[in-house]
Write a protein that holds these residues in place. Structure first.
Motif, PDB file in Angstrom:
ATOM      1  N   PRO A  60      32.074 -60.288  19.454  1.00  0.00           N
ATOM      2  CA  PRO A  60      31.208 -59.430  18.805  1.00  0.00           C
ATOM      3  C   PRO A  60      29.773 -59.486  19.419  1.00  0.00           C
ATOM      4  N   GLY A  61      29.503 -60.298  20.503  1.00  0.00           N
ATOM      5  CA  GLY A  61      28.230 -60.359  21.213  1.00  0.00           C
ATOM      6  C   GLY A  61      28.225 -59.651  22.037  1.00  0.00           C
ATOM      7  N   PHE A  62      26.895 -58.691  22.335  1.00  0.00           N
ATOM      8  CA  PHE A  62      26.836 -57.973  23.351  1.00  0.00           C
ATOM      9  C   PHE A  62      25.117 -58.164  23.849  1.00  0.00           C
ATOM     10  N   HIS A  63      25.038 -58.064  25.375  1.00  0.00           N
ATOM     11  CA  HIS A  63      23.720 -57.892  25.740  1.00  0.00           C
ATOM     12  C   HIS A  63      23.431 -56.617  25.365  1.00  0.00           C
ATOM     13  N   SER A  64      21.641 -56.649  25.132  1.00  0.00           N
ATOM     14  CA  SER A  64      21.128 -55.242  24.709  1.00  0.00           C
ATOM     15  C   SER A  64      21.139 -54.194  25.800  1.00  0.00           C
ATOM     16  N   SER A  65      21.317 -54.454  27.063  1.00  0.00           N
ATOM     17  CA  SER A  65      21.741 -53.572  28.270  1.00  0.00           C
ATOM     18  C   SER A  65      22.872 -52.706  27.935  1.00  0.00           C
ATOM     19  N   LEU A  66      23.674 -53.321  27.380  1.00  0.00           N
ATOM     20  CA  LEU A  66      25.348 -52.721  27.404  1.00  0.00           C
ATOM     21  C   LEU A  66      25.486 -51.531  26.089  1.00  0.00           C
ATOM     22  N   LEU A  67      24.455 -51.602  25.264  1.00  0.00           N
ATOM     23  CA  LEU A  67      24.364 -50.748  24.026  1.00  0.00           C
ATOM     24  C   LEU A  67      23.798 -49.730  24.068  1.00  0.00           C
ATOM     25  N   ARG A  68      24.231 -48.583  23.460  1.00  0.00           N
ATOM     26  CA  ARG A  68      23.692 -47.191  23.743  1.00  0.00           C
ATOM     27  C   ARG A  68      23.975 -46.496  22.206  1.00  0.00           C
ATOM     28  N   ILE A  69      23.060 -45.793  21.972  1.00  0.00           N
ATOM     29  CA  ILE A  69      22.963 -44.987  20.518  1.00  0.00           C
ATOM     30  C   ILE A  69      24.404 -44.121  20.428  1.00  0.00           C
ATOM     31  N   HIS A  70      25.073 -44.243  19.289  1.00  0.00           N
ATOM     32  CA  HIS A  70      26.410 -43.539  19.161  1.00  0.00           C
ATOM     33  C   HIS A  70      26.001 -41.989  19.034  1.00  0.00           C
ATOM     34  N   VAL A  71      26.885 -41.323  19.913  1.00  0.00           N
ATOM     35  CA  VAL A  71      26.811 -39.789  19.980  1.00  0.00           C
ATOM     36  C   VAL A  71      28.132 -39.467  19.638  1.00  0.00           C
ATOM     37  N   PRO A  72      28.297 -38.649  18.278  1.00  0.00           N
ATOM     38  CA  PRO A  72      29.727 -38.370  17.964  1.00  0.00           C
ATOM     39  C   PRO A  72      30.088 -37.486  18.760  1.00  0.00           C
ATOM     40  N   ASN A  73      31.732 -37.093  18.619  1.00  0.00           N
ATOM     41  CA  ASN A  73      32.276 -36.240  19.617  1.00  0.00           C
ATOM     42  C   ASN A  73      31.904 -34.787  19.209  1.00  0.00           C
ATOM     43  N   ASP A  74      31.743 -34.010  20.191  1.00  0.00           N
ATOM     44  CA  ASP A  74      31.317 -32.728  20.126  1.00  0.00           C
ATOM     45  C   ASP A  74      32.694 -31.882  20.250  1.00  0.00           C
ATOM     46  N   ASP A  75      33.184 -31.454  19.037  1.00  0.00           N
ATOM     47  CA  ASP A  75      34.573 -30.770  19.018  1.00  0.00           C
ATOM     48  C   ASP A  75      34.452 -29.375  19.896  1.00  0.00           C
ATOM     49  N   ARG A  76      33.136 -28.939  19.963  1.00  0.00           N
ATOM     50  CA  ARG A  76      33.133 -27.497  20.728  1.00  0.00           C
ATOM     51  C   ARG A  76      33.506 -27.594  22.275  1.00  0.00           C
ATOM     52  N   ARG A  77      32.956 -28.800  22.756  1.00  0.00           N
ATOM     53  CA  ARG A  77      33.052 -29.001  24.091  1.00  0.00           C
ATOM     54  C   ARG A  77      34.504 -29.893  24.531  1.00  0.00           C
ATOM     55  N   PHE A  78      34.842 -30.818  23.577  1.00  0.00           N
ATOM     56  CA  PHE A  78      36.141 -31.456  23.472  1.00  0.00           C
ATOM     57  C   PHE A  78      37.080 -31.406  22.452  1.00  0.00           C
ATOM     58  N   PRO A  79      37.588 -30.182  22.243  1.00  0.00           N
ATOM     59  CA  PRO A  79      38.548 -29.964  21.017  1.00  0.00           C
ATOM     60  C   PRO A  79      39.839 -30.757  20.977  1.00  0.00           C
TER      61      PRO A  79
END
Length: 104
Positions: A17-36
């Motif tokens: 469960p431990g991750f370095h801060s450089s490996l984390l990104r803000i979650h962006v949900p799937n865009d169903d228009r681009r990837f249906p």
């Protein structure tokens, strides 16, 4: 470092469960228009549902017998060429071969 609350499936697989801060990104949900049609269960080995993607139909083939390859249209819209040994169990292959007049 950050300690994340992981889903139970990832914990059972031994993901730390431990991750370095450089490996984390803000979650962006799937865009169903681009990837249906992209679903969480389509990620190999993740989720409760089957890990295989659903096949829409077989478009074409090349070669004969066990060395044949098939052009597969997936329900997600992707197209790939796969060898017979990987698709021989699919209903779509059976239907395609029947439509082509091939006896099994």
């Amino acid at each position: 470092s950050f300690k994340l609350m992981l889903p139970s499936e990832l914990r059972q697989r031994g993901t730390h469960p431990g991750f370095h801060s450089s490996l984390l990104r803000i979650h962006v949900p799937n865009d169903d228009r681009r990837f249906p049609g992209r679903q969480l269960h389509q990620i190999l080995g993740f989720g409760e549902k089957p890990t295989e993607w659903e096949v829409d139909k077989i478009i074409a083939h090349s070669g004969k017998g066990p060395s044949a390859i098939f052009h597969v249209l997936w329900k997600s819209g992707d197209k790939t060429w796969l060898p017979y040994v990987e698709v021989k169990h699919l209903d779509a292959v059976t239907q395609y071969l029947e439509a082509m007049g091939v006896q099994s």
